[in-house]
Design a protein around this motif. Structure first.
Motif, PDB file in Angstrom:
ATOM      1  N   LYS A 179     146.012   1.338 -92.443  1.00 46.80           N
ATOM      2  CA  LYS A 179     146.375   0.763 -91.152  1.00 46.80           C
ATOM      3  C   LYS A 179     145.334  -0.285 -90.783  1.00 46.80           C
ATOM      4  CE  LYS A 179     148.047   1.961 -86.582  1.00 46.80           C
ATOM      5  NZ  LYS A 179     148.420   3.056 -85.668  1.00 46.80           N
ATOM      6  N   PRO A 180     145.768  -1.435 -90.337  1.00 47.35           N
ATOM      7  CA  PRO A 180     144.797  -2.495 -90.047  1.00 47.35           C
ATOM      8  C   PRO A 180     143.699  -2.061 -89.082  1.00 47.35           C
ATOM      9  CG  PRO A 180     147.026  -3.373 -89.998  1.00 47.35           C
ATOM     10  CD  PRO A 180     147.159  -1.882 -90.129  1.00 47.35           C
ATOM     11  N   LYS A 181     142.482  -2.408 -89.433  1.00 48.31           N
ATOM     12  CA  LYS A 181     141.349  -2.128 -88.550  1.00 48.31           C
ATOM     13  C   LYS A 181     141.593  -2.709 -87.161  1.00 48.31           C
ATOM     14  CE  LYS A 181     136.972  -2.768 -89.992  1.00 48.31           C
ATOM     15  NZ  LYS A 181     135.681  -3.472 -90.282  1.00 48.31           N
ATOM     16  N   PHE A 182     142.213  -3.891 -87.130  1.00 48.68           N
ATOM     17  CA  PHE A 182     142.535  -4.556 -85.863  1.00 48.68           C
ATOM     18  C   PHE A 182     143.360  -3.634 -84.969  1.00 48.68           C
ATOM     19  CE2 PHE A 182     145.563  -6.952 -83.300  1.00 48.68           C
ATOM     20  CZ  PHE A 182     144.768  -7.859 -82.646  1.00 48.68           C
ATOM     21  N   LEU A 183     144.331  -2.917 -85.515  1.00 48.31           N
ATOM     22  CA  LEU A 183     145.180  -2.032 -84.710  1.00 48.31           C
ATOM     23  C   LEU A 183     144.472  -0.727 -84.379  1.00 48.31           C
ATOM     24  CD1 LEU A 183     148.656  -2.552 -86.443  1.00 48.31           C
ATOM     25  CD2 LEU A 183     147.801  -3.607 -84.332  1.00 48.31           C
TER      26      LEU A 183
ATOM     27  N   GLU B 227     139.120   3.440 -81.873  1.00 47.58           N
ATOM     28  CA  GLU B 227     138.086   3.495 -82.905  1.00 47.58           C
ATOM     29  C   GLU B 227     137.002   2.443 -82.656  1.00 47.58           C
ATOM     30  OE1 GLU B 227     138.521   4.311 -87.049  1.00 47.58           O
ATOM     31  OE2 GLU B 227     140.694   4.577 -86.809  1.00 47.58           O
ATOM     32  N   VAL B 228     135.793   2.824 -82.954  1.00 55.59           N
ATOM     33  CA  VAL B 228     134.638   1.922 -82.857  1.00 55.59           C
ATOM     34  C   VAL B 228     134.077   1.743 -84.263  1.00 55.59           C
ATOM     35  CG1 VAL B 228     132.330   1.627 -81.872  1.00 55.59           C
ATOM     36  CG2 VAL B 228     134.132   2.697 -80.509  1.00 55.59           C
ATOM     37  N   PHE B 229     133.809   0.514 -84.645  1.00 54.89           N
ATOM     38  CA  PHE B 229     133.341   0.211 -85.991  1.00 54.89           C
ATOM     39  C   PHE B 229     131.957  -0.430 -85.949  1.00 54.89           C
ATOM     40  CE2 PHE B 229     137.956   0.056 -86.102  1.00 54.89           C
ATOM     41  CZ  PHE B 229     138.272   0.776 -87.248  1.00 54.89           C
ATOM     42  N   ASP B 230     131.139  -0.126 -86.953  1.00 55.92           N
ATOM     43  CA  ASP B 230     129.855  -0.814 -87.083  1.00 55.92           C
ATOM     44  C   ASP B 230     130.082  -2.313 -87.249  1.00 55.92           C
ATOM     45  OD1 ASP B 230     128.448   1.530 -86.876  1.00 55.92           O
ATOM     46  OD2 ASP B 230     128.292   1.842 -89.043  1.00 55.92           O
ATOM     47  N   ALA B 231     131.087  -2.654 -88.026  1.00 55.51           N
ATOM     48  CA  ALA B 231     131.499  -4.054 -88.181  1.00 55.51           C
ATOM     49  C   ALA B 231     132.896  -4.173 -87.586  1.00 55.51           C
ATOM     50  CB  ALA B 231     131.510  -4.459 -89.653  1.00 55.51           C
TER      51      ALA B 231
ATOM     52  N   PHE C 240     128.488  -4.765 -77.618  1.00 54.57           N
ATOM     53  CA  PHE C 240     129.752  -4.028 -77.695  1.00 54.57           C
ATOM     54  C   PHE C 240     129.770  -3.036 -78.862  1.00 54.57           C
ATOM     55  CE2 PHE C 240     130.730  -7.907 -75.351  1.00 54.57           C
ATOM     56  CZ  PHE C 240     131.471  -7.418 -74.279  1.00 54.57           C
ATOM     57  N   HIS C 241     128.600  -2.625 -79.320  1.00 55.06           N
ATOM     58  CA  HIS C 241     128.548  -1.781 -80.521  1.00 55.06           C
ATOM     59  C   HIS C 241     129.138  -0.393 -80.311  1.00 55.06           C
ATOM     60  CE1 HIS C 241     125.099   0.027 -78.445  1.00 55.06           C
ATOM     61  NE2 HIS C 241     125.212   1.035 -79.293  1.00 55.06           N
ATOM     62  N   ASP C 242     129.206   0.046 -79.048  1.00 56.42           N
ATOM     63  CA  ASP C 242     129.610   1.431 -78.787  1.00 56.42           C
ATOM     64  C   ASP C 242     130.977   1.549 -78.114  1.00 56.42           C
ATOM     65  OD1 ASP C 242     128.763   0.256 -76.431  1.00 56.42           O
ATOM     66  OD2 ASP C 242     127.711   2.039 -75.686  1.00 56.42           O
ATOM     67  N   VAL C 243     131.724   0.456 -78.056  1.00 53.97           N
ATOM     68  CA  VAL C 243     133.076   0.497 -77.485  1.00 53.97           C
ATOM     69  C   VAL C 243     134.020  -0.270 -78.410  1.00 53.97           C
ATOM     70  CG1 VAL C 243     132.369   0.704 -75.060  1.00 53.97           C
ATOM     71  CG2 VAL C 243     132.597  -1.573 -76.092  1.00 53.97           C
TER      72      VAL C 243
ATOM     73  N   GLU D  51     130.405 -13.250 -92.490  1.00 52.21           N
ATOM     74  CA  GLU D  51     129.357 -12.446 -93.148  1.00 52.21           C
ATOM     75  C   GLU D  51     128.485 -11.731 -92.135  1.00 52.21           C
ATOM     76  OE1 GLU D  51     126.941 -14.780 -95.704  1.00 52.21           O
ATOM     77  OE2 GLU D  51     128.527 -15.174 -97.171  1.00 52.21           O
ATOM     78  N   ILE D  52     128.134 -12.450 -91.061  1.00 51.90           N
ATOM     79  CA  ILE D  52     127.288 -11.851 -90.018  1.00 51.90           C
ATOM     80  C   ILE D  52     128.000 -10.668 -89.378  1.00 51.90           C
ATOM     81  CG2 ILE D  52     126.248 -12.260 -87.743  1.00 51.90           C
ATOM     82  CD1 ILE D  52     125.899 -15.239 -88.706  1.00 51.90           C
ATOM     83  N   VAL D  53     129.263 -10.863 -89.037  1.00 51.73           N
ATOM     84  CA  VAL D  53     130.029  -9.788 -88.391  1.00 51.73           C
ATOM     85  C   VAL D  53     130.169  -8.598 -89.318  1.00 51.73           C
ATOM     86  CG1 VAL D  53     132.250  -9.171 -87.374  1.00 51.73           C
ATOM     87  CG2 VAL D  53     131.276 -11.445 -86.955  1.00 51.73           C
ATOM     88  N   ARG D  54     130.372  -8.876 -90.594  1.00 50.46           N
ATOM     89  CA  ARG D  54     130.608  -7.796 -91.563  1.00 50.46           C
ATOM     90  C   ARG D  54     129.305  -7.163 -92.044  1.00 50.46           C
ATOM     91  NH1 ARG D  54     135.741  -9.794 -93.866  1.00 50.46           N
ATOM     92  NH2 ARG D  54     137.208  -9.208 -92.202  1.00 50.46           N
ATOM     93  N   GLY D  55     128.188  -7.602 -91.498  1.00 51.17           N
ATOM     94  CA  GLY D  55     126.887  -7.092 -91.955  1.00 51.17           C
ATOM     95  C   GLY D  55     126.724  -5.607 -91.795  1.00 51.17           C
ATOM     96  N   GLY D  56     127.508  -4.992 -90.887  1.00 54.36           N
ATOM     97  CA  GLY D  56     127.405  -3.555 -90.664  1.00 54.36           C
ATOM     98  C   GLY D  56     128.124  -2.735 -91.704  1.00 54.36           C
ATOM     99  N   GLU D  57     128.909  -3.376 -92.578  1.00 52.45           N
ATOM    100  CA  GLU D  57     129.683  -2.608 -93.571  1.00 52.45           C
ATOM    101  C   GLU D  57     128.869  -2.324 -94.817  1.00 52.45           C
ATOM    102  OE1 GLU D  57     133.246  -4.974 -94.112  1.00 52.45           O
ATOM    103  OE2 GLU D  57     134.269  -3.819 -92.567  1.00 52.45           O
TER     104      GLU D  57
END
Length: 344
Positions: free
Chosen positions: A4-8, A14-18, A311-314, A338-344
């Protein structure tokens, strides 16, 4: 769930590191592959109404940057075109609409079936959804009634917003009747996009800025409330996102609307205020100044990290505070992802 798309999934809490990432105007003139295709298409309107070409343009930034969502390639002024107000795009001047809308047009507009005229757009949605992998979302969109009405009344890009505000005061019934028609047609348009395969929809109210509250409430907040309620009634699981540009702290009024699942914040809004007053109430999206993607470098990285940390916790969607400009270097966009995805 994994497909399921992360966007949805963000809209399910759901809260994501990235966080998921996509960009307003992510398909367009800053990409060489778009410019090449645009040169072959004929007019800009021909491109919007050609499902094969419009789908290809929609997919281009997904292939290049592996973003989490595609947004339908179309234009916010296709509804007036479908209503019979002829739309053309003039190089160097932008969209032109003629003749100017008048009170005599309202009843004729009410009788128009926009779905029939805009059938190629729905075919674009279906083609694009079929081409996207299951982990990518497809966002449909429309211009909000007030923003679309400003173009219809001015015959093109608005040069004097004060004149349209005065028109509201001088002939409120006409303006409200026009907004009402556009509200109903926008509901039809977005529901048809969802039926064709759009996973979410976004409403752009880029001319909401600078309106006193009684006017903003009448021409922007209440129409968006009506549209979102109608969409949620027909498609309860489909997220609805608002982007009311330049409304400042009035953004809180949009976030309170029953049908509002996500709220895009513009680059002028204090992200700390947005985190304190919107984060956790709705999914907050965006904020980064698009001009930072032109300059790139450390300033872009620091600004992006500000949003990621705040916004790391929401539930949050990384995006811009408006669309890319044509001079944006694609390599800066790649670096931002790349910067946004740095948490993955």
């Amino acid at each position: 769930m994994a497909d399921k798309p992360k966007f949805l999934r963000v809209f399910e809490g759901e809260v994501f590191d990235a966080p998921p990432v996509w960009f307003m105007r992510q398909a367009g003139r800053y990409l060489p592959e778009y410019r090449e295709l645009r040169a072959k298409a004929g007019s800009f309107l021909d491109l919007c109404y050609d499902p094969d070409l419009a789908s290809e343009v929609t997919l281009q930034p997904i292939r290049r940057f592996d973003l989490d969502a595609a947004i339908l390639f179309a234009d916010i002024l296709l509804i007036p075109d479908a209503l019979g107000q002829k739309l053309t795009f003039v190089t160097g001047e932008g969209p032109q609409l003629a003749p100017l809308v008048s009170a005599n047009d309202i009843e004729r507009y009410r009788a128009c079936d926009v779905r029939e005229h805009l059938a190629p757009v729905f075919e674009t949605v279906a083609k694009t959804r079929a081409a996207l992998s299951a982990d990518k979302a497809l966002i449909g969109f429309a211009g909000a009634p007030w923003t679309v009405a400003t173009y219809m009344l001015a015959g093109g890009p608005v040069k004097d917003p004060a004149a349209l505000r005065l028109r509201f005061y001088e002939d409120r019934k006409f303006i409200e009747d026009l907004i009402d028609v556009l509200t109903e047609k926008t509901i039809d348009y977005l529901n048809a996009q969802i039926e064709a395969g759009a996973d979410a929809v976004q409403l752009f109210d880029t001319w909401a800025s600078g309106l006193p509250w009684p006017v903003l409430d009448a021409v922007s907040v209440r129409p968006l409330d009506k549209i979102s309620r109608a969409i949620k009634k027909a498609h309860p699981e489909t997220p609805v996102i608002f982007f009311p540009k330049g409304v400042g702290e009035k953004a809180g009024e949009y976030a309170l609307l029953q049908g509002c699942d996500g709220l895009g914040i513009d680059y002028a809004m204090d992200p700390s205020w947005a985190r304190a007053n919107l984060g956790g109430r709705v999914v907050v999206q965006g904020g980064l100044d698009p001009l930072l993607t032109v300059s790139g470098g450390d300033d872009m990285e620091r600004a992006a990290q500000t949003y990621l940390k705040l916004f790391h916790d929401v539930p949050y969607i990384f995006n811009l505070g408006h669309g890319f400009t044509p001079q944006t270097p694609p390599e800066n966009v790649a670096r931002l992802v790349e910067i946004v995805r740095g948490g993955e």
